[in-house]
Design a protein around this motif. Structure first.
Motif, PDB file in Angstrom:
ATOM      1  N   MET A 144       5.266 -43.707  -0.632  1.00  0.00           N
ATOM      2  CA  MET A 144       4.257 -44.130   0.156  1.00  0.00           C
ATOM      3  C   MET A 144       3.465 -42.781   0.097  1.00  0.00           C
ATOM      4  SD  MET A 144       4.117 -45.145   3.925  1.00  0.00           S
ATOM      5  CE  MET A 144       5.272 -46.789   3.821  1.00  0.00           C
ATOM      6  N   PRO A 145       1.931 -43.083   0.197  1.00  0.00           N
ATOM      7  CA  PRO A 145       1.269 -41.478   0.570  1.00  0.00           C
ATOM      8  C   PRO A 145       1.292 -41.414   1.858  1.00  0.00           C
ATOM      9  CG  PRO A 145      -0.100 -43.743   0.171  1.00  0.00           C
ATOM     10  CD  PRO A 145       1.241 -44.123   0.014  1.00  0.00           C
ATOM     11  N   PRO A 146       1.066 -39.923   2.123  1.00  0.00           N
ATOM     12  CA  PRO A 146       0.965 -39.471   3.447  1.00  0.00           C
ATOM     13  C   PRO A 146      -0.042 -40.073   4.452  1.00  0.00           C
ATOM     14  CG  PRO A 146       0.173 -37.886   1.997  1.00  0.00           C
ATOM     15  CD  PRO A 146       0.813 -39.030   1.179  1.00  0.00           C
ATOM     16  N   ARG A 147       0.014 -40.069   5.568  1.00  0.00           N
ATOM     17  CA  ARG A 147      -0.786 -40.552   6.504  1.00  0.00           C
ATOM     18  C   ARG A 147      -1.917 -39.785   6.459  1.00  0.00           C
ATOM     19  NH1 ARG A 147       3.138 -38.785  11.367  1.00  0.00           N
ATOM     20  NH2 ARG A 147       2.195 -36.765  11.850  1.00  0.00           N
ATOM     21  N   GLN A 148      -3.076 -40.338   6.978  1.00  0.00           N
ATOM     22  CA  GLN A 148      -4.375 -39.451   6.820  1.00  0.00           C
ATOM     23  C   GLN A 148      -5.024 -40.041   8.052  1.00  0.00           C
ATOM     24  OE1 GLN A 148      -6.864 -41.271   3.851  1.00  0.00           O
ATOM     25  NE2 GLN A 148      -8.540 -39.991   4.331  1.00  0.00           N
ATOM     26  N   ALA A 149      -5.557 -38.833   8.774  1.00  0.00           N
ATOM     27  CA  ALA A 149      -6.303 -38.818  10.070  1.00  0.00           C
ATOM     28  C   ALA A 149      -7.854 -39.347   9.831  1.00  0.00           C
ATOM     29  CB  ALA A 149      -6.072 -37.533  10.839  1.00  0.00           C
ATOM     30  N   ILE A 150      -8.113 -40.304  10.607  1.00  0.00           N
ATOM     31  CA  ILE A 150      -9.447 -41.035  10.368  1.00  0.00           C
ATOM     32  C   ILE A 150     -10.296 -40.336  11.637  1.00  0.00           C
ATOM     33  CG2 ILE A 150     -11.073 -43.045  10.128  1.00  0.00           C
ATOM     34  CD1 ILE A 150      -9.187 -42.216   7.543  1.00  0.00           C
ATOM     35  N   PHE A 151     -11.556 -40.129  11.357  1.00  0.00           N
ATOM     36  CA  PHE A 151     -12.347 -39.761  12.605  1.00  0.00           C
ATOM     37  C   PHE A 151     -13.719 -40.386  12.351  1.00  0.00           C
ATOM     38  CE2 PHE A 151      -9.214 -36.561  13.274  1.00  0.00           C
ATOM     39  CZ  PHE A 151      -8.916 -36.432  14.681  1.00  0.00           C
ATOM     40  N   PRO A 152     -14.349 -40.990  13.300  1.00  0.00           N
ATOM     41  CA  PRO A 152     -15.836 -41.243  12.955  1.00  0.00           C
ATOM     42  C   PRO A 152     -16.627 -40.210  12.937  1.00  0.00           C
ATOM     43  CG  PRO A 152     -15.204 -41.575  15.197  1.00  0.00           C
ATOM     44  CD  PRO A 152     -13.852 -41.121  14.831  1.00  0.00           C
ATOM     45  N   ALA A 153     -18.009 -40.464  12.429  1.00  0.00           N
ATOM     46  CA  ALA A 153     -18.826 -39.489  12.454  1.00  0.00           C
ATOM     47  C   ALA A 153     -19.145 -38.848  13.650  1.00  0.00           C
ATOM     48  CB  ALA A 153     -20.308 -39.683  11.583  1.00  0.00           C
ATOM     49  N   SER A 154     -19.438 -39.912  14.657  1.00  0.00           N
ATOM     50  CA  SER A 154     -19.871 -39.511  16.080  1.00  0.00           C
ATOM     51  C   SER A 154     -18.559 -39.573  17.019  1.00  0.00           C
ATOM     52  CB  SER A 154     -20.575 -40.866  16.377  1.00  0.00           C
ATOM     53  OG  SER A 154     -20.020 -42.010  16.677  1.00  0.00           O
ATOM     54  N   ARG A 155     -17.863 -38.563  16.552  1.00  0.00           N
ATOM     55  CA  ARG A 155     -16.589 -38.067  17.054  1.00  0.00           C
ATOM     56  C   ARG A 155     -16.824 -37.439  18.632  1.00  0.00           C
ATOM     57  NH1 ARG A 155     -12.343 -34.321  14.203  1.00  0.00           N
ATOM     58  NH2 ARG A 155     -10.907 -33.764  15.806  1.00  0.00           N
ATOM     59  N   HIS A 156     -16.094 -38.245  19.476  1.00  0.00           N
ATOM     60  CA  HIS A 156     -16.216 -37.867  21.009  1.00  0.00           C
ATOM     61  C   HIS A 156     -15.461 -36.927  21.380  1.00  0.00           C
ATOM     62  CE1 HIS A 156     -13.255 -40.568  22.427  1.00  0.00           C
ATOM     63  NE2 HIS A 156     -13.594 -41.491  21.849  1.00  0.00           N
ATOM     64  N   ALA A 157     -15.596 -36.356  22.484  1.00  0.00           N
ATOM     65  CA  ALA A 157     -14.609 -35.071  23.049  1.00  0.00           C
ATOM     66  C   ALA A 157     -13.384 -35.215  23.222  1.00  0.00           C
ATOM     67  CB  ALA A 157     -15.521 -34.583  24.274  1.00  0.00           C
ATOM     68  N   LEU A 158     -12.993 -36.706  23.741  1.00  0.00           N
ATOM     69  CA  LEU A 158     -11.567 -37.014  24.067  1.00  0.00           C
ATOM     70  C   LEU A 158     -10.566 -36.584  22.847  1.00  0.00           C
ATOM     71  CD1 LEU A 158     -11.911 -40.260  26.114  1.00  0.00           C
ATOM     72  CD2 LEU A 158     -11.709 -37.937  26.701  1.00  0.00           C
TER      73      LEU A 158
ATOM     74  N   ALA B 210     -15.401 -48.286  10.846  1.00  0.00           N
ATOM     75  CA  ALA B 210     -16.274 -48.012   9.707  1.00  0.00           C
ATOM     76  C   ALA B 210     -15.834 -46.503   9.116  1.00  0.00           C
ATOM     77  CB  ALA B 210     -17.713 -47.920  10.138  1.00  0.00           C
ATOM     78  N   ALA B 211     -15.376 -45.691   9.733  1.00  0.00           N
ATOM     79  CA  ALA B 211     -14.977 -44.440   8.964  1.00  0.00           C
ATOM     80  C   ALA B 211     -13.959 -44.556   8.084  1.00  0.00           C
ATOM     81  CB  ALA B 211     -14.645 -43.504  10.173  1.00  0.00           C
ATOM     82  N   ALA B 212     -13.126 -45.701   8.196  1.00  0.00           N
ATOM     83  CA  ALA B 212     -12.069 -45.955   7.317  1.00  0.00           C
ATOM     84  C   ALA B 212     -12.483 -47.105   6.395  1.00  0.00           C
ATOM     85  CB  ALA B 212     -10.745 -46.488   8.035  1.00  0.00           C
ATOM     86  N   GLY B 213     -13.845 -47.534   6.203  1.00  0.00           N
ATOM     87  CA  GLY B 213     -14.179 -48.449   5.369  1.00  0.00           C
ATOM     88  C   GLY B 213     -13.810 -49.983   5.888  1.00  0.00           C
ATOM     89  N   CYS B 214     -13.545 -50.067   6.951  1.00  0.00           N
ATOM     90  CA  CYS B 214     -13.036 -51.345   7.593  1.00  0.00           C
ATOM     91  C   CYS B 214     -14.183 -52.060   8.715  1.00  0.00           C
ATOM     92  CB  CYS B 214     -11.928 -51.387   8.758  1.00  0.00           C
ATOM     93  SG  CYS B 214     -10.471 -50.783   7.655  1.00  0.00           S
ATOM     94  N   GLY B 215     -14.026 -53.021   9.199  1.00  0.00           N
ATOM     95  CA  GLY B 215     -15.006 -53.743  10.168  1.00  0.00           C
ATOM     96  C   GLY B 215     -14.126 -54.516  11.219  1.00  0.00           C
ATOM     97  N   LEU B 216     -14.706 -55.222  11.940  1.00  0.00           N
ATOM     98  CA  LEU B 216     -13.942 -56.157  13.028  1.00  0.00           C
ATOM     99  C   LEU B 216     -13.264 -57.234  12.311  1.00  0.00           C
ATOM    100  CD1 LEU B 216     -16.632 -56.160  15.991  1.00  0.00           C
ATOM    101  CD2 LEU B 216     -14.450 -54.626  15.806  1.00  0.00           C
TER     102      LEU B 216
END
Length: 135
Positions: free
Chosen positions: A1-15, A65-71
């Protein structure tokens, strides 16, 4: 299994930085999205509850969207509410606008006493579409 990958949106907020967590983690063709709240870019809560719920969904859409997904790719939802009895009608109205037509994802709503200054949080698991998985 491939390693896990962190995903962040382009508009990353401070939290994400303040609390040291990833917006989402990709594992194979699944995306596990951390709880999204109605935070502004600086991490502060949106004061109006309906706007806070809408902003939480907007933050969720950005992570997906950052992962190529939608609702439509969501398979499981957990929402957290600080006052479920008073908030549920607003949440259901926004949910109807956001989630759309059946088939609906699984959904679990949980009443909580604390959300770090927020009143609503949404956490999901989504399946990453094949074309996004190949990227």
């Amino acid at each position: 299994m491939p390693p896990r990958q962190a995903i962040f949106p382009a508009s990353r907020h401070a939290l994400y930085d303040i609390h040291r967590y990833s917006a989402a983690t990709r594992s194979g063709d699944l995306l596990f999205v951390s709880g999204q709240v109605g935070s502004r870019a600086d991490g502060s809560p949106e004061p109006d509850f309906a706007c806070q719920v809408r902003r939480a969904f907007a933050n969720l859409r950005a992570v997906l969207a950052a992962a190529g997904c939608g609702l439509d790719d969501i398979v499981d939802v957990t929402t957290f509410h600080t006052d479920p009895a008073r908030q549920i009608d607003t949440v259901l109205a926004v949910r109807a606008e956001e989630i759309g037509a059946p088939p609906y994802p699984n959904w679990t709503a949980i009443g909580v006493t604390w959300l770090a200054g927020f009143d609503f949080e949404i956490k999901v698991v989504a399946r990453i579409p094949e074309q996004a998985s190949a990227a």
